[in-house]
Motif scaffolding. Structure first.
Motif, short mmCIF file in Angstrom:
data_model
loop_
_atom_site.label_atom_id
_atom_site.label_comp_id
_atom_site.label_asym_id
_atom_site.label_seq_id
_atom_site.Cartn_x
_atom_site.Cartn_y
_atom_site.Cartn_z
N ARG A 32 35.61 25.01 46.60
CA ARG A 32 35.58 26.59 46.59
C ARG A 32 36.99 26.88 45.84
NH1 ARG A 32 33.53 31.17 48.83
NH2 ARG A 32 32.89 29.70 50.67
N PRO A 33 36.98 27.53 44.75
CA PRO A 33 37.87 27.66 43.93
C PRO A 33 38.93 28.82 44.62
CG PRO A 33 36.41 28.12 42.68
CD PRO A 33 35.65 27.80 43.86
N ASP A 34 40.40 28.70 44.43
CA ASP A 34 41.18 29.63 44.78
C ASP A 34 41.27 30.94 43.87
OD1 ASP A 34 42.04 27.97 46.70
OD2 ASP A 34 43.28 26.65 45.20
N TRP A 35 40.12 31.78 44.17
CA TRP A 35 40.02 32.97 43.24
C TRP A 35 41.13 33.81 43.56
CZ3 TRP A 35 36.45 32.54 39.87
CH2 TRP A 35 35.35 31.89 40.36
N VAL A 36 41.90 34.15 44.67
CA VAL A 36 42.95 35.01 44.79
C VAL A 36 44.01 34.49 44.02
CG1 VAL A 36 44.24 36.19 46.58
CG2 VAL A 36 41.97 35.90 46.86
N LEU A 37 44.26 33.36 44.00
CA LEU A 37 45.25 32.55 43.58
C LEU A 37 45.29 32.88 42.01
CD1 LEU A 37 48.15 30.69 43.99
CD2 LEU A 37 46.68 29.02 43.46
N ILE A 38 44.22 32.45 41.57
CA ILE A 38 43.71 32.54 40.00
C ILE A 38 43.99 34.00 39.55
CG2 ILE A 38 42.12 32.19 38.23
CD1 ILE A 38 41.03 29.97 40.08
N VAL A 39 43.60 35.00 40.19
CA VAL A 39 43.38 36.37 39.69
C VAL A 39 44.99 36.86 39.71
CG1 VAL A 39 42.99 38.73 40.24
CG2 VAL A 39 41.30 36.85 40.10
N LEU A 40 45.40 36.45 40.77
CA LEU A 40 47.08 36.87 41.15
C LEU A 40 47.72 36.01 39.96
CD1 LEU A 40 47.67 36.84 44.80
CD2 LEU A 40 48.09 39.05 43.32
N VAL A 41 47.76 34.94 39.54
CA VAL A 41 48.77 34.38 38.46
C VAL A 41 48.25 35.10 37.30
CG1 VAL A 41 48.77 32.38 37.20
CG2 VAL A 41 48.77 32.08 39.70
N TYR A 42 47.07 35.37 36.82
CA TYR A 42 46.75 36.26 35.68
C TYR A 42 47.57 37.55 35.57
CZ TYR A 42 45.08 38.51 31.88
OH TYR A 42 44.78 39.33 30.90
N TRP A 43 47.33 38.33 36.65
CA TRP A 43 48.19 39.55 36.84
C TRP A 43 49.62 39.43 36.59
CZ3 TRP A 43 45.49 43.15 34.43
CH2 TRP A 43 44.03 43.28 34.86
N CYS A 44 50.11 38.40 37.30
CA CYS A 44 51.57 38.24 37.35
C CYS A 44 51.98 37.86 35.99
CB CYS A 44 51.87 37.19 38.51
SG CYS A 44 52.08 37.83 40.01
N LEU A 45 51.05 37.07 35.34
CA LEU A 45 51.70 36.65 33.96
C LEU A 45 51.32 37.91 32.93
CD1 LEU A 45 50.10 33.13 33.52
CD2 LEU A 45 52.40 33.79 33.99
N ALA A 46 50.32 38.75 32.97
CA ALA A 46 50.20 39.97 32.36
C ALA A 46 51.00 41.23 32.53
CB ALA A 46 48.73 40.26 32.39
N LEU A 47 50.99 41.36 33.60
CA LEU A 47 51.99 42.39 34.26
C LEU A 47 52.92 42.06 35.35
CD1 LEU A 47 49.00 44.79 34.50
CD2 LEU A 47 50.62 44.62 32.54
N PRO A 48 54.00 41.37 35.16
CA PRO A 48 55.04 40.98 36.33
C PRO A 48 55.74 42.35 36.76
CG PRO A 48 55.87 40.41 34.04
CD PRO A 48 54.36 40.91 33.64
N SER A 49 55.80 43.28 36.22
CA SER A 49 56.45 44.48 36.73
C SER A 49 55.56 44.97 37.83
CB SER A 49 56.87 45.35 35.57
OG SER A 49 55.82 45.87 35.05
N LYS A 50 54.31 44.91 37.67
CA LYS A 50 53.51 45.69 38.54
C LYS A 50 52.88 44.67 39.77
CE LYS A 50 51.98 49.16 35.34
NZ LYS A 50 50.60 49.98 34.89
N ILE A 51 52.43 43.50 39.50
CA ILE A 51 51.89 42.59 40.32
C ILE A 51 53.19 41.54 40.58
CG2 ILE A 51 50.10 40.98 40.88
CD1 ILE A 51 49.14 43.95 40.35
N ASN A 52 53.49 41.48 41.81
CA ASN A 52 54.67 40.66 42.05
C ASN A 52 54.53 39.97 43.51
OD1 ASN A 52 55.02 42.66 43.93
ND2 ASN A 52 56.41 43.88 42.79
N ILE A 53 55.60 39.55 44.08
CA ILE A 53 55.35 38.79 45.24
C ILE A 53 54.82 39.57 46.56
CG2 ILE A 53 56.87 37.54 46.84
CD1 ILE A 53 58.74 36.95 44.49
N ILE A 54 55.42 40.67 46.40
CA ILE A 54 54.88 41.56 47.63
C ILE A 54 53.35 41.79 47.45
CG2 ILE A 54 54.95 43.81 48.57
CD1 ILE A 54 57.80 44.19 47.66
N THR A 55 52.77 42.01 46.22
CA THR A 55 51.42 41.99 46.15
C THR A 55 50.60 40.61 46.59
OG1 THR A 55 51.67 43.44 44.36
CG2 THR A 55 49.60 42.60 44.53
N ALA A 56 51.39 39.65 46.29
CA ALA A 56 50.94 38.30 46.53
C ALA A 56 50.83 38.25 47.97
CB ALA A 56 51.59 37.18 45.79
N TRP A 57 51.86 38.65 48.81
CA TRP A 57 52.01 38.59 50.30
C TRP A 57 50.95 39.21 50.86
CZ3 TRP A 57 52.58 41.39 54.69
CH2 TRP A 57 52.62 40.85 55.69
#
Length: 159
Positions: A32-57
């Protein structure tokens, strides 16, 4: 305005959470792929000011609740992994999609090793090579997830 953009981002993260808990055949469940990790990495790369460590936590905490694991294990692993992405997002953005896929593999391996170490520290977990099988599928899926989410971001003009 965060409301329109935020709804699309939250929807994509909820879809990733649902994909993480969807039933799969037992033979494929270890992959099973790490769906949450993959999607979070994309949004962190695309919008680092909106999606950050708090969102990941928060997403890791929700993943803990959904998977029934000890609270905080996935949250800590997700936050540490996203910290690396947020600190290096400008470097990672400059790589090709295939090079990014290899970086996703390293991040997914780190994520799974942190989860294992925390489980080992808190309980009697034993390391199995199958813990790292999702790394392979995450590497394979990254280019398609990247292209899909980039298309969504451009279509809805998320900035």
């Amino acid at each position: 305005m965060f409301s329109h953009n935020g709804i699309i981002i939250i929807f994509s993260l909820l879809v990733a959470l649902m994909a993480s808990i969807m039933p799969m055949p037992l033979a494929f469940d270890a992959f099973r792929p790490d769906w949450v990790l993959i999607v979070l990495v994309y949004w962190c790369l695309a919008l680092p000011s909106k999606i950050n460590i708090i969102t990941a936590w928060l997403m890791g905490f929700l993943l803990d609740v959904l998977l029934g694991s000890t609270l905080g294990i996935h949250a800590a692993a997700m936050a540490l992994t996203m910290y690396i992405v947020v600190v290096n997002f400008q470097k990672i953005r400059n790589f090709s999609v295939w090079q990014q896929a290899l970086i996703i593999g390293v991040l997914a391996a780190l994520y799974h090793l942190i989860v294992f170490w925390l489980q080992r520290f808190l309980s009697d977990a034993v390391f199995l090579p199958s813990y790292l099988y999702p790394v392979i599928t995450s590497i394979i899926l990254w280019p398609w997830v990247f292209l899909l989410l980039r298309r969504v971001r451009r279509h809805f003009k998320i900035k």
